[in-house]
Enzyme design. Structure first.
Site, PDB file in Angstrom:
ATOM      1  N   ASP A 195      -0.342   8.498   8.011  1.00  0.00           N
ATOM      2  CA  ASP A 195       0.385   6.570   8.059  1.00  0.00           C
ATOM      3  C   ASP A 195       1.722   7.469   9.654  1.00  0.00           C
ATOM      4  O   ASP A 195       1.603   5.920   9.821  1.00  0.00           O
ATOM      5  CB  ASP A 195       0.346   5.722   7.101  1.00  0.00           C
ATOM      6  CG  ASP A 195      -0.507   5.267   6.383  1.00  0.00           C
ATOM      7  OD1 ASP A 195      -1.751   4.706   7.775  1.00  0.00           O
ATOM      8  OD2 ASP A 195      -0.977   5.067   5.127  1.00  0.00           O
ATOM      9  N   LEU A 211      -3.281   3.277  11.380  1.00  0.00           N
ATOM     10  CA  LEU A 211      -4.311   4.019  10.576  1.00  0.00           C
ATOM     11  C   LEU A 211      -4.473   3.394   9.417  1.00  0.00           C
ATOM     12  O   LEU A 211      -4.381   3.555   8.173  1.00  0.00           O
ATOM     13  CB  LEU A 211      -3.943   5.207   9.795  1.00  0.00           C
ATOM     14  CG  LEU A 211      -4.829   6.607   9.999  1.00  0.00           C
ATOM     15  CD1 LEU A 211      -4.983   7.184  11.177  1.00  0.00           C
ATOM     16  CD2 LEU A 211      -3.848   7.706   9.015  1.00  0.00           C
ATOM     17  N   ASP A 212      -6.205   2.707   9.058  1.00  0.00           N
ATOM     18  CA  ASP A 212      -6.731   1.703   8.986  1.00  0.00           C
ATOM     19  C   ASP A 212      -7.477   2.311   7.940  1.00  0.00           C
ATOM     20  O   ASP A 212      -7.867   3.453   8.078  1.00  0.00           O
ATOM     21  CB  ASP A 212      -7.593   0.991   8.816  1.00  0.00           C
ATOM     22  CG  ASP A 212      -8.408   0.023   8.227  1.00  0.00           C
ATOM     23  OD1 ASP A 212      -7.481  -0.673   7.144  1.00  0.00           O
ATOM     24  OD2 ASP A 212      -9.523   0.178   8.013  1.00  0.00           O
ATOM     25  N   ASP A 216      -2.736  -2.153  13.205  1.00  0.00           N
ATOM     26  CA  ASP A 216      -3.008  -0.944  11.996  1.00  0.00           C
ATOM     27  C   ASP A 216      -2.792   0.635  12.334  1.00  0.00           C
ATOM     28  O   ASP A 216      -4.124   0.929  12.833  1.00  0.00           O
ATOM     29  CB  ASP A 216      -4.035  -1.612  11.403  1.00  0.00           C
ATOM     30  CG  ASP A 216      -3.774  -0.830   9.508  1.00  0.00           C
ATOM     31  OD1 ASP A 216      -3.648   0.224   9.717  1.00  0.00           O
ATOM     32  OD2 ASP A 216      -4.813  -1.015   9.132  1.00  0.00           O
ATOM     33  N   GLU A 245       1.042  -2.941  11.030  1.00  0.00           N
ATOM     34  CA  GLU A 245       1.465  -3.219   9.493  1.00  0.00           C
ATOM     35  C   GLU A 245       1.912  -2.134   8.314  1.00  0.00           C
ATOM     36  O   GLU A 245       2.325  -2.921   7.371  1.00  0.00           O
ATOM     37  CB  GLU A 245      -0.571  -2.409   8.530  1.00  0.00           C
ATOM     38  CG  GLU A 245      -1.027  -2.565   7.538  1.00  0.00           C
ATOM     39  CD  GLU A 245      -1.482  -1.692   6.980  1.00  0.00           C
ATOM     40  OE1 GLU A 245      -2.253  -2.422   5.810  1.00  0.00           O
ATOM     41  OE2 GLU A 245      -1.692  -0.738   7.406  1.00  0.00           O
ATOM     42  N   GLU A 246       2.591  -1.209   8.785  1.00  0.00           N
ATOM     43  CA  GLU A 246       3.656  -0.368   8.208  1.00  0.00           C
ATOM     44  C   GLU A 246       5.071  -1.094   8.375  1.00  0.00           C
ATOM     45  O   GLU A 246       6.006  -0.218   7.225  1.00  0.00           O
ATOM     46  CB  GLU A 246       4.077   0.633   9.088  1.00  0.00           C
ATOM     47  CG  GLU A 246       2.241   1.529   8.678  1.00  0.00           C
ATOM     48  CD  GLU A 246       1.671   1.627   7.523  1.00  0.00           C
ATOM     49  OE1 GLU A 246       1.732   1.592   6.636  1.00  0.00           O
ATOM     50  OE2 GLU A 246       0.570   2.055   7.459  1.00  0.00           O
ATOM     51  N   ASP A 306       0.540  -0.409   0.238  1.00  0.00           N
ATOM     52  CA  ASP A 306       0.077   0.533  -0.144  1.00  0.00           C
ATOM     53  C   ASP A 306       0.805   1.152   0.166  1.00  0.00           C
ATOM     54  O   ASP A 306       1.763   0.999   0.786  1.00  0.00           O
ATOM     55  CB  ASP A 306      -0.973  -0.226   1.373  1.00  0.00           C
ATOM     56  CG  ASP A 306      -1.924  -1.048   1.061  1.00  0.00           C
ATOM     57  OD1 ASP A 306      -2.294  -1.440   0.011  1.00  0.00           O
ATOM     58  OD2 ASP A 306      -2.319  -1.965   2.702  1.00  0.00           O
ATOM     59  N   GLU A 313      -6.257  -6.610  11.243  1.00  0.00           N
ATOM     60  CA  GLU A 313      -7.329  -6.510  10.838  1.00  0.00           C
ATOM     61  C   GLU A 313      -8.697  -7.592  10.870  1.00  0.00           C
ATOM     62  O   GLU A 313      -9.591  -6.731  11.620  1.00  0.00           O
ATOM     63  CB  GLU A 313      -6.946  -5.569   9.423  1.00  0.00           C
ATOM     64  CG  GLU A 313      -6.640  -4.763   9.239  1.00  0.00           C
ATOM     65  CD  GLU A 313      -6.235  -4.607   7.602  1.00  0.00           C
ATOM     66  OE1 GLU A 313      -6.338  -3.593   7.025  1.00  0.00           O
ATOM     67  OE2 GLU A 313      -6.028  -5.463   6.722  1.00  0.00           O
TER      68      GLU A 313
END
Length: 338
Positions: free
Chosen positions: A75, A121-122, A119, A98-99, A69, A281
Site C-alpha cells: 500500500d 491498491l484496492d 485508491d 485513501e492512504e 484499515d 471507490e
C-alpha cells in the site's frame, strides 16, 4: 503464417487512443500527460505485486490508514508511486488518496488543471493470499479559479471527466471510462505498453450472477434480503443466479462488467452510511458502469448524484446490469412504501 501476420504492426496503445480522443475534442494534451503518468505508476505497481513475495513486500507496515484499515507494505509503495508520478505529470493540482488524511496540494511549479482521487491498491487485505487486487482512480477538472484546496475534490461523480481502474490479475488490465464510453487495455509485458483489446465495452442488460458479502446477512436491509432470496429461489422457477464474491472491489466489479449481473455493498445496520469510500471507490466504478450502459445506485439515489462533504465520505453502492439493478430498486421502493 508469416512473422508479419503473427505480429500486429498497427497496434492502438493507450497513449495513441487518448491522443486521438483529445484531438477530436481539441484538447490541450494535459489529459494525455496525466494518463501516461498514471500508466507508469500502474506498470510499476504491477511489477511490485508480481515480485512482492521475493522482495519481502507482504505483511503489515505497522500502521492504519485514515479510514482504519491496516496499511500493508505494498500500500505504502503504491501510494508513493502514484503521488509522485501524478505530481510530475504537470497536469494535476489536487490529489486525494485513501492512504492520506488530507488532500495533497501539488507544488505551484508543477500544477495543472486536474484533480485526481485514487485508491492506490484496492483489496490489499487480499495481498498475502494472491487474490486479484487493483488501483482505482477518478479525474475531475478543477472547477474554481481559487488556490487549489481540498474543496476542489468535493465534486459529485457527474463531474468526472475520466475514471477507471487497473486490475492486477492473471494479466494486468486497465479499464478507462471517458465521455465516449469504456475501453479496456491489456499490458503487453514484451513491449511495456497498454494495448487496446476491447473497444466501447457494454454490460449485458441482465446477468445471472449476484455478488455480495453474505457474512453480513443478519445486518441486511429487508429489501436486500428479499432480493437475494429471489435470486436463489426465483418465483418464476427460472434458473437461480450464481453467487460470486472475491472481496476485492476491482475484481468483483470487473467480473460484473464482463459477465453482467449485480454487485452489492449496501448500507446495513452496522454501517448505515455504507463502507466503501465515495470519492475513490464508488464514484469511479459508478462512472465506468454507467458509461458501459449499466446502473449504479445507493438504493435511494444514483451514486454519481451525491455531493460529497468529506474526502473520505462513505457510501452504499449497488451496480451492474440495468435490469438487475432496476429489479432491486423496485424492491427498495416497495419496502419504503410500507
Amino acid at each position: 503464417m508469416t512473422d508479419q501476420a503473427a505480429f500486429d504492426t498497427n497496434i492502438v496503445t493507450l497513449t495513441r487512443f487518448v491522443m486521438e480522443e483529445g484531438r477530436k475534442a481539441r484538447g490541450t494534451g494535459e489529459m494525455t500527460q496525466l494518463l501516461n503518468s498514471l500508466c507508469t505508476a500502474v506498470k510499476a505497481i504491477s511489477t511490485a505485486v508480481r515480485k512482492a513475495g521475493i522482495a519481502h513486500l507482504y505483511g503489515i507496515a505497522g500502521s492504519t490508514n485514515v479510514t482504519g484499515d491496516q496499511v500493508k507494505k505494498l500500500d505504502v509503495l503504491s501510494n508513493d508511486l502514484v503521488i509522485n508520478v501524478l505530481k510530475s505529470s504537470f497536469a494535476t493540482c489536487v490529489l486525494v488518496s485513501e492512504e492520506d488524511k488530507n488532500a495533497i496540494i501539488v507544488e505551484p511549479e508543477k500544477r495543472g488543471k486536474y484533480v485526481v482521487c485514487f485508491d492506490p491498491l484496492d483489496g490489499s487485505s487480499n495481498i498475502d493470499c494472491l487474490v486479484s487486487i487493483g488501483t482505482i482512480f477518478g479525474i475531475y477538472r478543477k472547477n474554481s479559479t481559487d488556490e487549489p484546496s481540498e474543496k476542489d475534490a468535493l465534486q459529485p461523480g457527474r463531474n468526472l471527466v475520466a475514471a477507471g481502474y487497473a486490475l492486477y490479475g492473471s494479466a494486468t488490465m486497465l479499464v478507462l471510462a471517458m465521455v465516449n464510453g469504456v475501453n479496456c487495455f491489456m499490458l503487453d509485458p514484451a513491449i511495456g505498453e497498454f494495448i487496446l483489446v476491447d473497444r466501447d465495452v457494454k454490460i449485458k442488460k441482465k446477468g445471472s450472477i449476484y455478488s455480495i458479502n453474505e457474512g453480513y446477512a443478519k445486518e441486511f436491509d429487508p429489501a436486500i434480503t428479499e432480493y437475494i432470496q429471489r435470486k436463489k429461489f426465483p418465483p418464476d422457477n427460472s434458473a437461480p443466479y450464481g453467487a460470486r464474491y472475491v472481496g476485492s472491489m476491482v475484481a468483483d466489479v470487473h467480473r460484473t462488467l464482463v459477465y453482467g449481473g449485480i454487485f452489492m455493498y449496501p448500507a446495513n445496520k452496522k454501517s448505515p452510511k455504507g463502507k466503501l469510500r465515495l470519492l475513490y471507490e464508488c464514484n469511479p466504478m459508478a462512472y465506468v458502469m454507467e458509461k458501459a450502459g449499466g446502473l449504479a445506485t445507493t438504493g435511494k439515489e444514483a451514486v454519481l448524484d451525491i455531493v460529497p462533504t468529506d474526502i473520505h465520505q462513505r457510501a452504499p453502492i449497488i451496480l451492474g446490469s440495468p435490469e438487475d439493478v432496476t429489479e432491486l430498486l423496485e424492491i427498495y421502493q416497495k419496502h419504503a412504501a410500507k
